[in-house]
Design a protein around this motif. Structure first.
Motif, PDB file in Angstrom:
ATOM      1  N   ASP A 191       0.832  -1.202   0.000  1.00  0.00           N
ATOM      2  CA  ASP A 191       0.000   0.000   0.000  1.00  0.00           C
ATOM      3  C   ASP A 191       0.874   1.262   0.000  1.00  0.00           C
ATOM      4  O   ASP A 191       0.602   2.223  -0.720  1.00  0.00           O
ATOM      5  CB  ASP A 191      -0.920  -0.044   1.227  1.00  0.00           C
ATOM      6  N   LEU A 192       1.956   1.237   0.798  1.00  0.00           N
ATOM      7  CA  LEU A 192       2.865   2.394   0.816  1.00  0.00           C
ATOM      8  C   LEU A 192       3.682   2.464  -0.474  1.00  0.00           C
ATOM      9  O   LEU A 192       3.904   3.548  -1.023  1.00  0.00           O
ATOM     10  CB  LEU A 192       3.818   2.315   2.014  1.00  0.00           C
ATOM     11  N   GLN A 193       4.120   1.303  -0.965  1.00  0.00           N
ATOM     12  CA  GLN A 193       4.924   1.297  -2.202  1.00  0.00           C
ATOM     13  C   GLN A 193       4.134   1.886  -3.372  1.00  0.00           C
ATOM     14  O   GLN A 193       4.696   2.525  -4.251  1.00  0.00           O
ATOM     15  CB  GLN A 193       5.363  -0.136  -2.544  1.00  0.00           C
ATOM     16  N   HIS A 194       2.826   1.665  -3.356  1.00  0.00           N
ATOM     17  CA  HIS A 194       1.997   2.164  -4.454  1.00  0.00           C
ATOM     18  C   HIS A 194       1.894   3.678  -4.485  1.00  0.00           C
ATOM     19  O   HIS A 194       1.352   4.252  -5.425  1.00  0.00           O
ATOM     20  CB  HIS A 194       0.592   1.535  -4.374  1.00  0.00           C
ATOM     21  N   ALA A 195       2.433   4.327  -3.448  1.00  0.00           N
ATOM     22  CA  ALA A 195       2.447   5.795  -3.425  1.00  0.00           C
ATOM     23  C   ALA A 195       3.764   6.341  -3.962  1.00  0.00           C
ATOM     24  O   ALA A 195       4.001   7.553  -3.938  1.00  0.00           O
ATOM     25  CB  ALA A 195       2.210   6.287  -2.005  1.00  0.00           C
ATOM     26  N   ALA A 196       4.617   5.442  -4.479  1.00  0.00           N
ATOM     27  CA  ALA A 196       5.981   5.834  -4.890  1.00  0.00           C
ATOM     28  C   ALA A 196       5.996   7.010  -5.864  1.00  0.00           C
ATOM     29  O   ALA A 196       6.907   7.836  -5.831  1.00  0.00           O
ATOM     30  CB  ALA A 196       6.699   4.633  -5.500  1.00  0.00           C
ATOM     31  N   ALA A 197       4.996   7.091  -6.723  1.00  0.00           N
ATOM     32  CA  ALA A 197       4.988   8.144  -7.741  1.00  0.00           C
ATOM     33  C   ALA A 197       4.812   9.536  -7.137  1.00  0.00           C
ATOM     34  O   ALA A 197       5.026  10.542  -7.807  1.00  0.00           O
ATOM     35  CB  ALA A 197       3.873   7.872  -8.749  1.00  0.00           C
ATOM     36  N   PHE A 198       4.430   9.578  -5.884  1.00  0.00           N
ATOM     37  CA  PHE A 198       4.153  10.876  -5.254  1.00  0.00           C
ATOM     38  C   PHE A 198       5.141  11.222  -4.147  1.00  0.00           C
ATOM     39  O   PHE A 198       4.970  12.214  -3.451  1.00  0.00           O
ATOM     40  CB  PHE A 198       2.733  10.871  -4.661  1.00  0.00           C
ATOM     41  N   LEU A 199       6.131  10.347  -3.967  1.00  0.00           N
ATOM     42  CA  LEU A 199       7.004  10.508  -2.795  1.00  0.00           C
ATOM     43  C   LEU A 199       8.476  10.528  -3.203  1.00  0.00           C
ATOM     44  O   LEU A 199       8.821  10.052  -4.282  1.00  0.00           O
ATOM     45  CB  LEU A 199       6.792   9.326  -1.835  1.00  0.00           C
ATOM     46  N   PRO A 200       9.346  11.045  -2.299  1.00  0.00           N
ATOM     47  CA  PRO A 200      10.770  10.901  -2.551  1.00  0.00           C
ATOM     48  C   PRO A 200      11.105   9.407  -2.610  1.00  0.00           C
ATOM     49  O   PRO A 200      10.434   8.605  -1.942  1.00  0.00           O
ATOM     50  CB  PRO A 200      11.415  11.535  -1.310  1.00  0.00           C
TER      51      PRO A 200
END
Ligand code: 6V0
Length: 333
Positions: free
Chosen positions: A63-72
Motif C-alpha cells: 500500500d505504501l509502495q503504491h504511493a511511490a509516484a508521489f514521494l521521494p
C-alpha cells in the motif's frame, strides 16, 4: 528505444552519500503512522517493516509502495524475520500486546517483556550501532527493558515518552491562547500517561513568560484550572482511543520529529524517556527511565537538561520514579 537509453547512467561523483535505514517493528496503527510520516518527510533512504502477521505486513508495505509516484524515492522492505532490519541506523519498536479486558497492568507488562525478549536482542544483533527508539507501552518501563536486553550504551536507547503528551499540552494551550502551537514552549515530563508532570514554571510563548499574566487576567488559570489542563492532556489520549479505538497520527508526527532530530543531528531538545537516575533527587542507583528534556543528535542523547522544577513538580517526578523503580524490580532483569 528504451527510455533509459537517453539517460546518462555514469555517476558524476564518487562521493556517494551514506544511505540511512530506519526499521519499524510492529506494523500496527502506530507503526504505520510513523512509517508514513517518515516517508512523507523524506527522513530515510530505506524503511524496513517487521510484524508477526505476514499478510497484514505485506499489505501495508504494498500500500505504501503504491504511493511511490508521489514521494521521494525510498526503498521499502518487509519481513517477519528480523534479518530484514540489518544495518539500521535507527530502530523504532511499536510492537506490543494489547490489554485483555480485566487484565492487570503488571500482567500486560510481563507479556510485553516476553515480547521484547524476542525482539530486542535480535534487533541489537542485526544493527549493533543503531539507536533504539521505544514507543510500545508502558513506554518508560519498556525503554528500561530494551536498554537491559540490548546491552547498548544508555545514550542510544530512548523512549518516545512525553514528547506526545507535550505536543498535546502545547495544542491545548495554543487553543486557549489563540496562538500557534509551535510558538508555545511547554513541557510535560516524568511518566508518559496518567502521572505526567506539566512544568508550568517554564511555560512561555515566543520566549515570553505568560503564566503570571494569565493567572492575573484569567481566573480560569488558577491552580485547579492548571491541574484541569494537565488532566485534559492526559484524558485526551483516552478520548481518542474511546472514539476511534487507537491513536496514530499525532504519535506518528511526534516520533518522526524525533527521528529527524536524531538522524539529521538537529540537537533539538525534546522531552523523551531517558535514564533519570541522579536527576531531581532520584537516587543514583534507581535505574528508571522517565522523560526529561534531552538534546538529541546523531549519537543519540547528547545531554539531559537539569531543568528547574517547583517543589511540587519535583515531588511528583520522584513519586513516579519510585513507582517505576518498584515495577522494574519485579521484572528480574
Ligand atoms: P496494534 O495496532 O495492535 O499494533 C501492534 C503490532 O505489533 C501488531 O501489528 C502486531 O501484529 C505486532 N506484533 C505483535 N507481536 C509482534 C512481534 N513479536 N514481532 C513483530 N510484531 C509484533 O497497536 P498500536 O499500533 O495501536 O499500538 C502499538 C503500541 O504503541 C502499543 O503498546 C501502544 O500502547 C503504544 N503507543 C504508545 C504511544 C506513546 O506515546 N509512547 C502512543 C500511542 C500508542
Amino acid at each position: 528505444r528504451p527510455v533509459s537509453d537517453g539517460m546518462d547512467s555514469t555517476p558524476t561523483s564518487h562521493h556517494r552519500r551514506r544511505l540511512t535505514k530506519v526499521s519499524v517493528i510492529g506494523a500496527g496503527n502506530v507503526g504505520m503512522a510513523i512509517a508514513q510520516t517518515i516517508l512523507t518527510r523524506d527522513l530515510a533512504d530505506e524503511i524496513a517493516l517487521v510484524d508477526a502477521l505476514p499478510d497484514k505486513l505485506r499489505g501495508e508495505m504494498l500500500d505504501l509502495q503504491h504511493a511511490a509516484a508521489f514521494l521521494p524515492r525510498t526503498r521499502l522492505v518487509s519481513d517477519t524475520d528480523m534479518s530484514v532490519t540489518r544495518g539500521s541506523d535507527l530502530a523504532i519498536v511499536t510492537a506490543g500486546a494489547r490489554q485483555i479486558p480485566g487484565e492487570t497492568r503488571l500482567n500486560l507488562l510481563q507479556r510485553n517483556v516476553a515480547l521484547f525478549r524476542k525482539i530486542v536482542p535480535a534487533l541489537a544483533e542485526q544493527s549493533p550501532d543503531a539507536i533504539l527508539l521505544i514507543v510500545s507501552n508502558p513506554v518508560d518501563v519498556l525503554t528500561y527493558v530494551a536498554w537491559k536486553l540490548s546491552g547498548f550504551p544508555v545514550r542510544r536507547v530512548i523512549g518516545s515518552g512525553t514528547n506526545l503528551d507535550s505536543s498535546r499540552f502545547r495544542f491545548l494551550l495554543a487553543e486557549h491562547l489563540d496562538v500557534n502551537a509551535q510558538d508555545v514552549n511547554a513541557y510535560m515530563v516524568g511518566e508518559h500517561g496518567d502521572s505526567s508532570v506539566a512544568v508550568w514554571s517554564t511555560l512561555s510563548v515566543a520566549g515570553m513568560p505568560v503564566l503570571k499574566s494569565l493567572q492575573e487576567s484569567h481566573s480560569s488559570f488558577e491552580e485547579e484550572a492548571l491541574e484541569g489542563i494537565r488532566r485534559a492532556v492526559v484524558d485526551s489520549a483516552y478520548e481518542v482511543i474511546g472514539l476511534k479505538g487507537y491513536t496514530s497520527w499525532a504519535i506518528g508526527y511526534s516520533v518522526a520529529n524525533l527521528v529527524s532530530s536524531l538522524l539529521r543531528d538537529q540537537r533539538r531538545i525534546h522531552p523523551v524517556s531517558v535514564l533519570a537516575a541522579g536527576f531531581h533527587g532520584i537516587p543514583d542507583d534507581h535505574e528508571v527511565f522517565l522523560s526529561l528534556p534531552a538534546r538529541l543528535g546523531r549519537a543519540g542523547v547528547l545531554g539531559v537538561a537539569d531543568m528547574e522544577l517547583t517543589d511540587e513538580e519535583t515531588r511528583r517526578l520522584r513519586r513516579s520514579a519510585k513507582t517505576l523503580w518498584e515495577n522494574t524490580q519485579l521484572l528480574g532483569l
